[in-house]
Design a protein around this motif. Sequence first.
Motif, PDB file in Angstrom:
ATOM      1  N   ALA A  28      35.876  11.457 -11.263  1.00  0.00           N
ATOM      2  CA  ALA A  28      35.561  11.209 -12.675  1.00  0.00           C
ATOM      3  C   ALA A  28      34.417  12.091 -13.167  1.00  0.00           C
ATOM      4  N   TYR A  29      33.533  12.483 -12.262  1.00  0.00           N
ATOM      5  CA  TYR A  29      32.370  13.291 -12.640  1.00  0.00           C
ATOM      6  C   TYR A  29      32.774  14.740 -12.884  1.00  0.00           C
ATOM      7  N   PRO A  30      32.159  15.371 -13.890  1.00  0.00           N
ATOM      8  CA  PRO A  30      32.365  16.812 -14.085  1.00  0.00           C
ATOM      9  C   PRO A  30      31.570  17.594 -13.040  1.00  0.00           C
ATOM     10  N   GLU A  31      31.859  18.859 -12.919  1.00  0.00           N
ATOM     11  CA  GLU A  31      31.067  19.734 -12.041  1.00  0.00           C
ATOM     12  C   GLU A  31      29.705  19.976 -12.691  1.00  0.00           C
ATOM     13  N   PRO A  32      28.647  20.104 -11.960  1.00  0.00           N
ATOM     14  CA  PRO A  32      28.536  19.901 -10.520  1.00  0.00           C
ATOM     15  C   PRO A  32      28.526  18.406 -10.201  1.00  0.00           C
ATOM     16  N   LYS A  33      29.390  18.003  -9.294  1.00  0.00           N
ATOM     17  CA  LYS A  33      29.513  16.591  -8.931  1.00  0.00           C
ATOM     18  C   LYS A  33      28.312  16.153  -8.089  1.00  0.00           C
ATOM     19  N   PRO A  34      27.923  14.888  -8.220  1.00  0.00           N
ATOM     20  CA  PRO A  34      26.833  14.392  -7.373  1.00  0.00           C
ATOM     21  C   PRO A  34      27.303  14.285  -5.922  1.00  0.00           C
ATOM     22  N   ALA A  35      26.365  14.257  -5.009  1.00  0.00           N
ATOM     23  CA  ALA A  35      26.706  14.088  -3.598  1.00  0.00           C
ATOM     24  C   ALA A  35      27.214  12.660  -3.376  1.00  0.00           C
ATOM     25  N   PRO A  36      28.175  12.491  -2.463  1.00  0.00           N
ATOM     26  CA  PRO A  36      28.661  11.132  -2.168  1.00  0.00           C
ATOM     27  C   PRO A  36      27.534  10.182  -1.761  1.00  0.00           C
ATOM     28  N   THR A  37      26.524  10.699  -1.064  1.00  0.00           N
ATOM     29  CA  THR A  37      25.399   9.839  -0.672  1.00  0.00           C
ATOM     30  C   THR A  37      24.624   9.353  -1.899  1.00  0.00           C
ATOM     31  N   THR A  38      24.543  10.205  -2.917  1.00  0.00           N
ATOM     32  CA  THR A  38      23.870   9.812  -4.167  1.00  0.00           C
ATOM     33  C   THR A  38      24.628   8.667  -4.822  1.00  0.00           C
TER      34      THR A  38
END
Length: 121
Positions: A28-38
């Motif tokens: 769902a997030y646009p680039e740059p995507k957040p890190a999965p850990t975030t």
Amino acid sequence: MKLSKSEEELMNYLWKLEKAFMKDLMDAYPEPKPAPTTLATLLKRMRDKKVVDYKTYGKSREYFPLIEKEAYFSKQVNGLIKNFFNDSASQFASFFTQKTNLTKEELESLRAIIDNEIQKK
């Protein structure tokens, strides 16, 4: 309960999706995507705040909102009016209509909404 800007952004995606696995949220997030850990950290914080929860399917978690978007924003707007406009809806309305560059058509639309609410009461 107040969400951070990052939590609100994530919550908006979750409200739109209604329920989602981590991959769905990442998509769902646009680039740059957040890190999965975030995202995992945000989701944990939001679960601690009791605004999201999840169901476990094997090793995957499907997240879903525990609060409705309208209820959350209603509470935020009411808090804004209380904290910044001396609990005066009139002061808020005055500020909102004068400082937001509304068009004549938008102001007329607001008047129609207010007139409709007055008739209901």
